[in-house]
Design a protein around this motif. Structure first.
Motif, PDB file in Angstrom:
ATOM      1  N   UNK A 166     -21.400 -43.092   1.895  1.00  0.00           N
ATOM      2  CA  UNK A 166     -22.170 -42.877   3.121  1.00  0.00           C
ATOM      3  C   UNK A 166     -23.487 -43.637   3.072  1.00  0.00           C
ATOM      4  N   UNK A 167     -24.154 -43.581   1.923  1.00  0.00           N
ATOM      5  CA  UNK A 167     -25.430 -44.287   1.772  1.00  0.00           C
ATOM      6  C   UNK A 167     -25.243 -45.797   1.918  1.00  0.00           C
ATOM      7  N   UNK A 168     -24.145 -46.327   1.388  1.00  0.00           N
ATOM      8  CA  UNK A 168     -23.869 -47.756   1.537  1.00  0.00           C
ATOM      9  C   UNK A 168     -23.625 -48.115   3.003  1.00  0.00           C
ATOM     10  N   UNK A 169     -22.802 -47.309   3.675  1.00  0.00           N
ATOM     11  CA  UNK A 169     -22.524 -47.557   5.084  1.00  0.00           C
ATOM     12  C   UNK A 169     -23.763 -47.442   5.946  1.00  0.00           C
ATOM     13  N   UNK A 170     -24.580 -46.446   5.686  1.00  0.00           N
ATOM     14  CA  UNK A 170     -25.799 -46.256   6.477  1.00  0.00           C
ATOM     15  C   UNK A 170     -26.807 -47.380   6.236  1.00  0.00           C
ATOM     16  N   UNK A 171     -26.830 -47.903   5.008  1.00  0.00           N
ATOM     17  CA  UNK A 171     -27.718 -49.030   4.721  1.00  0.00           C
ATOM     18  C   UNK A 171     -27.321 -50.236   5.574  1.00  0.00           C
ATOM     19  N   UNK A 172     -26.036 -50.533   5.617  1.00  0.00           N
ATOM     20  CA  UNK A 172     -25.542 -51.643   6.440  1.00  0.00           C
ATOM     21  C   UNK A 172     -25.850 -51.390   7.910  1.00  0.00           C
ATOM     22  N   UNK A 173     -25.598 -50.181   8.352  1.00  0.00           N
ATOM     23  CA  UNK A 173     -25.849 -49.792   9.744  1.00  0.00           C
ATOM     24  C   UNK A 173     -27.301 -50.050  10.130  1.00  0.00           C
ATOM     25  N   UNK A 174     -28.218 -49.668   9.248  1.00  0.00           N
ATOM     26  CA  UNK A 174     -29.648 -49.830   9.525  1.00  0.00           C
ATOM     27  C   UNK A 174     -30.076 -51.284   9.457  1.00  0.00           C
ATOM     28  N   UNK A 175     -29.634 -51.985   8.413  1.00  0.00           N
ATOM     29  CA  UNK A 175     -30.066 -53.374   8.227  1.00  0.00           C
ATOM     30  C   UNK A 175     -29.607 -54.274   9.367  1.00  0.00           C
ATOM     31  N   UNK A 176     -28.444 -54.006   9.925  1.00  0.00           N
ATOM     32  CA  UNK A 176     -27.903 -54.841  10.997  1.00  0.00           C
ATOM     33  C   UNK A 176     -28.283 -54.346  12.391  1.00  0.00           C
ATOM     34  N   UNK A 177     -28.902 -53.187  12.476  1.00  0.00           N
ATOM     35  CA  UNK A 177     -29.265 -52.641  13.782  1.00  0.00           C
ATOM     36  C   UNK A 177     -28.058 -52.234  14.610  1.00  0.00           C
ATOM     37  N   UNK A 178     -27.035 -51.737  13.945  1.00  0.00           N
ATOM     38  CA  UNK A 178     -25.792 -51.408  14.649  1.00  0.00           C
ATOM     39  C   UNK A 178     -25.973 -50.259  15.640  1.00  0.00           C
ATOM     40  N   UNK A 179     -26.832 -49.316  15.324  1.00  0.00           N
ATOM     41  CA  UNK A 179     -27.073 -48.209  16.250  1.00  0.00           C
ATOM     42  C   UNK A 179     -27.702 -48.693  17.552  1.00  0.00           C
ATOM     43  N   UNK A 180     -28.397 -49.830  17.463  1.00  0.00           N
ATOM     44  CA  UNK A 180     -29.028 -50.409  18.655  1.00  0.00           C
ATOM     45  C   UNK A 180     -28.099 -51.337  19.421  1.00  0.00           C
ATOM     46  N   UNK A 186     -15.752 -43.088  -2.335  1.00  0.00           N
ATOM     47  CA  UNK A 186     -16.734 -44.126  -2.028  1.00  0.00           C
ATOM     48  C   UNK A 186     -16.374 -44.824  -0.717  1.00  0.00           C
ATOM     49  N   UNK A 187     -15.103 -45.226  -0.615  1.00  0.00           N
ATOM     50  CA  UNK A 187     -14.685 -45.970   0.566  1.00  0.00           C
ATOM     51  C   UNK A 187     -14.761 -45.099   1.819  1.00  0.00           C
ATOM     52  N   UNK A 188     -14.310 -43.868   1.711  1.00  0.00           N
ATOM     53  CA  UNK A 188     -14.309 -42.986   2.878  1.00  0.00           C
ATOM     54  C   UNK A 188     -15.719 -42.769   3.405  1.00  0.00           C
ATOM     55  N   UNK A 189     -16.669 -42.571   2.500  1.00  0.00           N
ATOM     56  CA  UNK A 189     -18.040 -42.352   2.937  1.00  0.00           C
ATOM     57  C   UNK A 189     -18.582 -43.537   3.712  1.00  0.00           C
ATOM     58  N   UNK A 190     -18.300 -44.752   3.221  1.00  0.00           N
ATOM     59  CA  UNK A 190     -18.774 -45.954   3.902  1.00  0.00           C
ATOM     60  C   UNK A 190     -17.996 -46.222   5.175  1.00  0.00           C
ATOM     61  N   UNK A 191     -16.677 -46.064   5.118  1.00  0.00           N
ATOM     62  CA  UNK A 191     -15.819 -46.426   6.247  1.00  0.00           C
ATOM     63  C   UNK A 191     -16.013 -45.488   7.420  1.00  0.00           C
ATOM     64  N   UNK A 192     -16.331 -44.235   7.150  1.00  0.00           N
ATOM     65  CA  UNK A 192     -16.594 -43.296   8.233  1.00  0.00           C
ATOM     66  C   UNK A 192     -17.833 -43.708   9.025  1.00  0.00           C
ATOM     67  N   UNK A 193     -18.749 -44.436   8.397  1.00  0.00           N
ATOM     68  CA  UNK A 193     -19.911 -44.973   9.100  1.00  0.00           C
ATOM     69  C   UNK A 193     -19.561 -46.276   9.815  1.00  0.00           C
ATOM     70  N   UNK A 194     -18.805 -47.151   9.139  1.00  0.00           N
ATOM     71  CA  UNK A 194     -18.624 -48.523   9.626  1.00  0.00           C
ATOM     72  C   UNK A 194     -17.452 -48.720  10.577  1.00  0.00           C
TER      73      UNK A 194
END
Length: 374
Positions: free
Chosen positions: A150-164, A186-194
């Motif tokens: 989840x932390x990995x996915x959220x980092x990508x989400x934030x860095x790329x501005x995906x929420x915006x 590990x994968x599920x936590x990231x993939x659920x975000x991405x």
């Protein structure tokens, strides 16, 4: 987290939210050991391999802690060979070990040897990797592995501005070793975000190596977490899908050993830090990767202070052998297909270039000299 995604736990398992499990106060699980006179008892420690830095550190720390408590230890590394690990565990049983601490190479093949351990009255702690398909695993200690992803996915989400709504960006996702129970978390936590951003078109996977759901993670898994295999896979993707001038914007790497290979492939393909270097995630805080973070080649790592894990497991061993209750803080999440294993979960920490000194140096995990910072 959607219920259909929770099938990722173990076969027939139901997973509750790992985040909540970590935030609760520890509960205690009773030890069935009545013998409190175990001074000098032998503790068997079975680690997967010496080729990954973390297992060397984990094994050495466990030995130091347990010897400091007055126990003898037998530390073995199995060269990532399940048969060798089984043989080493059998030898520990033959040598009258009182407790086995096992970081499994393949968590599905240890059932018979652990039945032998149970018949001999030996308790088993699964160390960082759940052992599946057997009732003879007494406790499990690990970090919140779903949260790592989840932390990995959220980092990508934030860095790329995906929420915006920003995008599209080219993503290349990787997953860990198919025989490692943790890799699916590990994968599920990231993939659920991405995955929602892939479905919206904000993230695009030019290689097509984009699992349709959490359960398909093994299709992009890298066997034994091998750096060289990750490098080869990344090279193949770059050569096959990026020859027309496309660039990779972000790579989901579940750990540092894979990130290292991916970074080497990008260097070989002519990517340059500061110009077209992609976002790259990682996990473990390995020395080479932290240096790469400082050099701008890796964006983050999810640091699991394995000294804390070793401290907790050593305490669990002592609680077993002194007849005390064994501390756990999760009794619902980790079902191994036969039983839900009482677990102790620790919380991981995101580290970036800007926080290396705060977390890794400040905690004494590394010195500035080791990192080339002074």
């Amino acid at each position: 987290m959607k219920l259909r995604k929770l099938a990722i736990v173990a076969v027939g398992a139901s997973m509750t939210l790992a985040l909540a499990a970590c935030s609760g106060s520890p509960s205690s699980s009773p030890s069935t050991s009545a013998n409190t006179d175990n001074t000098g008892a032998l503790i068997g420690i079975s680690m997967p391999t010496t080729t990954l830095e973390r297992w060397n550190n984990d094994g050495a720390h466990l030995v130091d802690q347990l010897k400091g408590m007055g126990y003898n230890t037998d530390l073995e590394f199995a060269d990532n060979k399940p048969d060798e690990q089984i043989s080493q565990i059998q030898n520990m049983i033959n040598n009258n070990a009182k407790v086995l601490v096992i970081a499994a190479i393949d968590g599905t093949v240890l059932g018979p040897v652990l039945q032998t351990a149970a018949d001999a009255g030996i308790k088993v702690i699964a160390y960082d990797r759940l052992i599946n398909g057997t009732p003879n695993v007494d406790y499990y200690a690990t970090f919140d592995n779903y949260k790592v992803g989840t932390l990995q996915g959220q980092f990508i989400e934030t860095q790329l501005g995906l929420k915006d709504g920003k995008g599209p960006f080219n993503l290349e996702p990787f997953a860990g070793s198919p025989d490692d129970n943790n890799a699916k978390f590990f994968f599920a936590g990231a993939w659920d975000v991405l995955l929602p951003y892939i479905q919206k078109g904000q993230l695009v996977v030019p290689s097509g190596k984009s699992p349709a759901n959490d359960d398909a993670w093994q299709s992009i898994g890298i066997q034994t977490w091998a750096t060289a295999t990750a490098q080869s896979e990344m090279q193949n993707r770059l050569n096959s899908f990026y020859s027309g001038g496309q660039k990779v914007d972000v790579v989901l790497s579940p750990n540092d050993s894979l990130a290292l290979g991916i970074e080497q492939a990008l260097q070989g393909a002519g990517y340059t830090v500061g110009t077209d270097w992609p976002i790259i995630t990682g996990q473990d805080g390995d020395l080479a990767n932290v240096k790469n973070m400082l050099a701008g080649m890796q964006s983050m790592t999810v640091w699991k202070d394995t000294r804390q894990l070793g401290d907790e497991v050593s305490k669990m061993v002592d609680q077993i052998l002194t007849g005390k209750t064994v501390d756990t803080n999760d009794t619902t999440t980790y079902n191994n297909g036969v039983k839900t294993v009482p677990s102790y979960l620790l919380t991981p920490q995101v580290v970036t270039k800007d926080t290396v000194e705060q977390y890794l140096v400040g905690s004494g995990f590394y010195t500035k000299t080791q990192l080339g910072m002074s």
